[in-house]
Design a protein around this motif. Structure first.
Motif, PDB file in Angstrom:
ATOM      1  N   ILE A  25      -2.302   0.437  -6.733  1.00 22.47           N
ATOM      2  CA  ILE A  25      -2.443   0.075  -5.487  1.00 22.47           C
ATOM      3  C   ILE A  25      -1.903  -0.643  -4.283  1.00 22.47           C
ATOM      4  N   GLY A  26      -2.925   0.601  -2.851  1.00 24.78           N
ATOM      5  CA  GLY A  26      -2.076   0.254  -1.274  1.00 24.78           C
ATOM      6  C   GLY A  26      -2.667  -1.493  -1.229  1.00 24.78           C
ATOM      7  N   ASP A  27      -2.075  -1.613  -0.165  1.00 23.72           N
ATOM      8  CA  ASP A  27      -2.737  -2.869   0.843  1.00 23.72           C
ATOM      9  C   ASP A  27      -4.013  -3.033   1.131  1.00 23.72           C
ATOM     10  N   VAL A  28      -4.710  -4.165   0.415  1.00 24.14           N
ATOM     11  CA  VAL A  28      -6.169  -3.935   0.578  1.00 24.14           C
ATOM     12  C   VAL A  28      -6.733  -4.875   1.321  1.00 24.14           C
ATOM     13  N   HIS A  29      -5.776  -5.848   1.974  1.00 22.84           N
ATOM     14  CA  HIS A  29      -5.768  -6.790   3.310  1.00 22.84           C
ATOM     15  C   HIS A  29      -7.713  -6.751   3.891  1.00 22.84           C
ATOM     16  N   GLY A  30      -7.724  -8.395   2.556  1.00 23.50           N
ATOM     17  CA  GLY A  30      -8.843  -8.861   2.660  1.00 23.50           C
ATOM     18  C   GLY A  30     -10.395  -7.572   2.302  1.00 23.50           C
ATOM     19  N   CYS A  31     -10.083  -6.330   1.553  1.00 25.98           N
ATOM     20  CA  CYS A  31     -11.652  -5.385   1.527  1.00 25.98           C
ATOM     21  C   CYS A  31     -11.809  -5.215   0.015  1.00 25.98           C
ATOM     22  N   ALA A  32     -11.604  -7.190  -0.562  1.00 27.44           N
ATOM     23  CA  ALA A  32     -12.543  -6.997  -1.365  1.00 27.44           C
ATOM     24  C   ALA A  32     -13.305  -5.887  -2.031  1.00 27.44           C
ATOM     25  N   ASN A  33     -14.250  -5.349  -1.464  1.00 27.74           N
ATOM     26  CA  ASN A  33     -16.021  -5.034  -1.499  1.00 27.74           C
ATOM     27  C   ASN A  33     -15.423  -3.137  -2.148  1.00 27.74           C
ATOM     28  N   THR A  34     -14.305  -2.816  -1.086  1.00 28.88           N
ATOM     29  CA  THR A  34     -13.993  -1.432  -1.496  1.00 28.88           C
ATOM     30  C   THR A  34     -12.750  -1.314  -2.895  1.00 28.88           C
ATOM     31  N   LEU A  35     -11.983  -2.534  -3.308  1.00 31.54           N
ATOM     32  CA  LEU A  35     -11.623  -2.607  -4.197  1.00 31.54           C
ATOM     33  C   LEU A  35     -11.969  -2.718  -5.268  1.00 31.54           C
ATOM     34  N   ILE A  64      -2.309  -8.557  -0.411  1.00 27.79           N
ATOM     35  CA  ILE A  64      -4.056  -8.591  -0.081  1.00 27.79           C
ATOM     36  C   ILE A  64      -4.586 -10.038   0.592  1.00 27.79           C
ATOM     37  N   VAL A  65      -3.908 -10.379   1.139  1.00 23.95           N
ATOM     38  CA  VAL A  65      -3.566 -11.265   2.040  1.00 23.95           C
ATOM     39  C   VAL A  65      -4.224 -10.755   4.142  1.00 23.95           C
ATOM     40  N   ASP A  66      -5.121 -11.666   4.841  1.00 25.31           N
ATOM     41  CA  ASP A  66      -5.306 -11.486   6.696  1.00 25.31           C
ATOM     42  C   ASP A  66      -5.630  -9.804   6.550  1.00 25.31           C
ATOM     43  N   VAL A  90       3.302  -7.494  -6.257  1.00 23.77           N
ATOM     44  CA  VAL A  90       4.428  -7.596  -5.083  1.00 23.77           C
ATOM     45  C   VAL A  90       4.044  -8.625  -4.327  1.00 23.77           C
ATOM     46  N   LEU A  91       5.594  -9.369  -3.900  1.00 27.45           N
ATOM     47  CA  LEU A  91       5.512 -10.384  -2.178  1.00 27.45           C
ATOM     48  C   LEU A  91       5.425  -9.359  -1.076  1.00 27.45           C
ATOM     49  N   GLY A  92       4.256  -9.879  -0.538  1.00 28.35           N
ATOM     50  CA  GLY A  92       3.668  -8.515   0.428  1.00 28.35           C
ATOM     51  C   GLY A  92       4.239  -9.204   1.874  1.00 28.35           C
ATOM     52  N   ASN A  93       4.574  -8.832   2.824  1.00 25.20           N
ATOM     53  CA  ASN A  93       4.709  -9.357   4.346  1.00 25.20           C
ATOM     54  C   ASN A  93       4.094 -10.775   4.740  1.00 25.20           C
ATOM     55  N   HIS A  94       2.728 -10.382   4.378  1.00 14.95           N
ATOM     56  CA  HIS A  94       1.803 -10.694   5.046  1.00 14.95           C
ATOM     57  C   HIS A  94       1.420 -12.547   3.843  1.00 14.95           C
ATOM     58  N   GLU A  95       1.916 -12.201   2.244  1.00 16.67           N
ATOM     59  CA  GLU A  95       2.046 -13.119   1.686  1.00 16.67           C
ATOM     60  C   GLU A  95       3.169 -13.913   2.067  1.00 16.67           C
ATOM     61  N   PHE A  96       4.390 -13.557   2.502  1.00 18.02           N
ATOM     62  CA  PHE A  96       5.341 -14.539   2.568  1.00 18.02           C
ATOM     63  C   PHE A  96       5.002 -15.005   4.134  1.00 18.02           C
ATOM     64  N   TYR A  97       4.919 -14.240   4.973  1.00 13.13           N
ATOM     65  CA  TYR A  97       3.962 -14.847   6.435  1.00 13.13           C
ATOM     66  C   TYR A  97       3.488 -16.011   5.987  1.00 13.13           C
ATOM     67  N   ALA A 303      -6.978   0.447   5.410  1.00 19.26           N
ATOM     68  CA  ALA A 303      -7.905   1.004   4.870  1.00 19.26           C
ATOM     69  C   ALA A 303      -9.506  -0.386   5.535  1.00 19.26           C
ATOM     70  N   VAL A 304      -8.275  -1.912   6.236  1.00 16.37           N
ATOM     71  CA  VAL A 304      -8.795  -2.315   6.891  1.00 16.37           C
ATOM     72  C   VAL A 304      -9.007  -1.907   7.830  1.00 16.37           C
ATOM     73  N   LYS A 305      -8.720  -0.656   8.369  1.00 18.26           N
ATOM     74  CA  LYS A 305      -8.660  -0.267  10.123  1.00 18.26           C
ATOM     75  C   LYS A 305      -9.705   0.754   9.618  1.00 18.26           C
ATOM     76  N   TYR A 306     -11.128   0.336   8.442  1.00 15.15           N
ATOM     77  CA  TYR A 306     -11.435   2.391   7.504  1.00 15.15           C
ATOM     78  C   TYR A 306     -10.834   3.507   7.528  1.00 15.15           C
ATOM     79  N   GLY A 307      -9.716   3.122   6.596  1.00 14.02           N
ATOM     80  CA  GLY A 307      -9.098   3.767   6.646  1.00 14.02           C
ATOM     81  C   GLY A 307      -9.726   4.225   5.547  1.00 14.02           C
ATOM     82  N   LYS A 308      -8.694   4.406   3.912  1.00 20.01           N
ATOM     83  CA  LYS A 308      -8.656   4.591   2.706  1.00 20.01           C
ATOM     84  C   LYS A 308      -7.855   3.446   2.245  1.00 20.01           C
ATOM     85  N   LEU A 309      -8.875   2.906   0.911  1.00 21.45           N
ATOM     86  CA  LEU A 309      -8.010   1.637   0.237  1.00 21.45           C
ATOM     87  C   LEU A 309      -7.695   3.050  -0.806  1.00 21.45           C
TER      88      LEU A 309
END
Length: 337
Positions: A25-35, A64-66, A90-97, A303-309
């Motif tokens: 699964i790709g970058d979730v970025h806080g889109c919990a409902n879509t996940l 997953i974050v931000d 895996v660790l994404g750049n936003h988790e590392f940030y 996804a977080v820009k109204y794309g696709k999860l």
């Protein structure tokens, strides 16, 4: 595979004996409902330990974050799945940030943060911190969990990394550390931009990039000026900038056909066609999900820009199949608190 419903699984949890059946699964970025919608679409159920599938396991590509409206909820879904053995992430750049934003360095008695608290950095983490404002202990536990996430996942038939699989760099890192997880000393050492630690974290979580000619900048959709552009690590025999550029913000038209110098070509990372399939996120793609190459797929479709999860349902094949992508389009309801 588009937005179609799947059969509901037997709610009996089983051991994942088949080590080739993964939903990545790709970058979730806080889109919990879509996940949740995506998991249910793929036949997952939920019990008191979280979401699970009786015969498959989930691999998350990080970030997953931000940015999104339900960061806390998304993190709990993913962490619960990981802690119950139903997923890996895996660790994404936003988790590392996030780790770096809260890591203090002692510079001769002067305390400062590994990730400076600039206006740009503050803005990137703002939604996350706002959503955890009344849950300080919960946020601390998430930061602790982030530090347990591996930089990469390698299975017998598949690989997952957030932004770039650099085989020689990964091999050197693994030889030194015998693990895919970085420790606190490694994180702190990454402050030196010329260090091996910075190279590993930068390459694997942010990918490869190339400098634009002197004086040339790109103004991204986020308003940030950049003197670099992201590059593909799977290009075969690239000759021009157009052959390697890979990012949402286009290069100036007059630069597209600029020939690569020998020095630029020598610095590129290459992922060979005979390597096992690798899945990445990070790159904010748009349109209908499809493979980048027969053994490379990006699952970040904004996804977080109204794309696709997006997910890919992997069953051990070494030539990836566009029909095995599935996704849920993100609509405005995701942003309704």
């Amino acid at each position: 595979m588009s937005e179609q419903s799947s059969t509901t699984p037997n709610r009996q949890r089983t051991e994942h004996d088949d080590h080739s059946r993964y939903d990545i699964i790709g970058d979730v970025h806080g889109c919990a409902n879509t996940l949740v919608k995506l998991l249910l679409q793929m036949g997952y159920a939920k019990d008191d330990q979280g979401y699970y599938h009786p015969s498959r396991k989930t691999l998350f590509v990080g970030d997953i974050v931000d940015r999104g409206p339900r960061v806390r909820e998304a993190l709990h879904i993913v962490r619960d799945m990981c802690e119950s053995g139903q997923a890996e992430c895996v660790l994404g750049n936003h988790e590392f940030y996030a780790i770096a934003y809260f890591t203090l360095l002692n510079d001769g008695g002067n305390l400062r943060y590994l990730r400076p608290h600039t206006a740009h950095h503050d803005r990137l983490i703002a939604e996350t911190l706002e959503q955890f404002e009344d849950h300080a202990q919960d946020w601390e536990s998430m930061l602790t969990w982030f530090r347990t996430l591996p930089l990469f996942i390698e299975k017998p038939k598949v690989r997952v990394v957030h932004a770039c699989w650099d085989a020689p760099l990964i091999a050197e890192f693994h030889d030194q550390n015998h693990t895919a997880v970085v420790d606190d000393a490694f994180i702190r050492a990454s402050e030196n931009p010329k260090s091996f630690e910075a190279a590993v974290l930068g390459r694997l979580t942010r990918g490869t990039s190339m400098h634009l000619p002197p004086g040339v900048v790109i103004v991204g959709r986020d308003g940030v000026e950049r003197s670099l552009f992201r590059t593909r690590f799977w290009s075969q025999n690239p000759k021009t900038y157009a052959d390697v550029v890979f990012q949402p913000d286009p290069l100036p038209e007059y630069l597209v056909n600029t020939p690569l110098s020998d020095a630029e070509r020598a610095r590129l990372v290459h992922y060979n066609a005979h390597e096992k399939p690798v899945f990445i996120g990070h790159y904010w793609l748009q349109g209908t999900p499809k493979t980048l190459r027969s053994n490379v797929a990006c699952l970040d479709y904004s996804a977080v820009k109204y794309g696709k999860l997006v997910a890919y349902r992997f069953d051990g094949e070494q030539q990836l199949d566009d029909r095995k992508f599935c996704w849920v389009s993100v609509d405005k309801a995701e942003s309704t608190h």
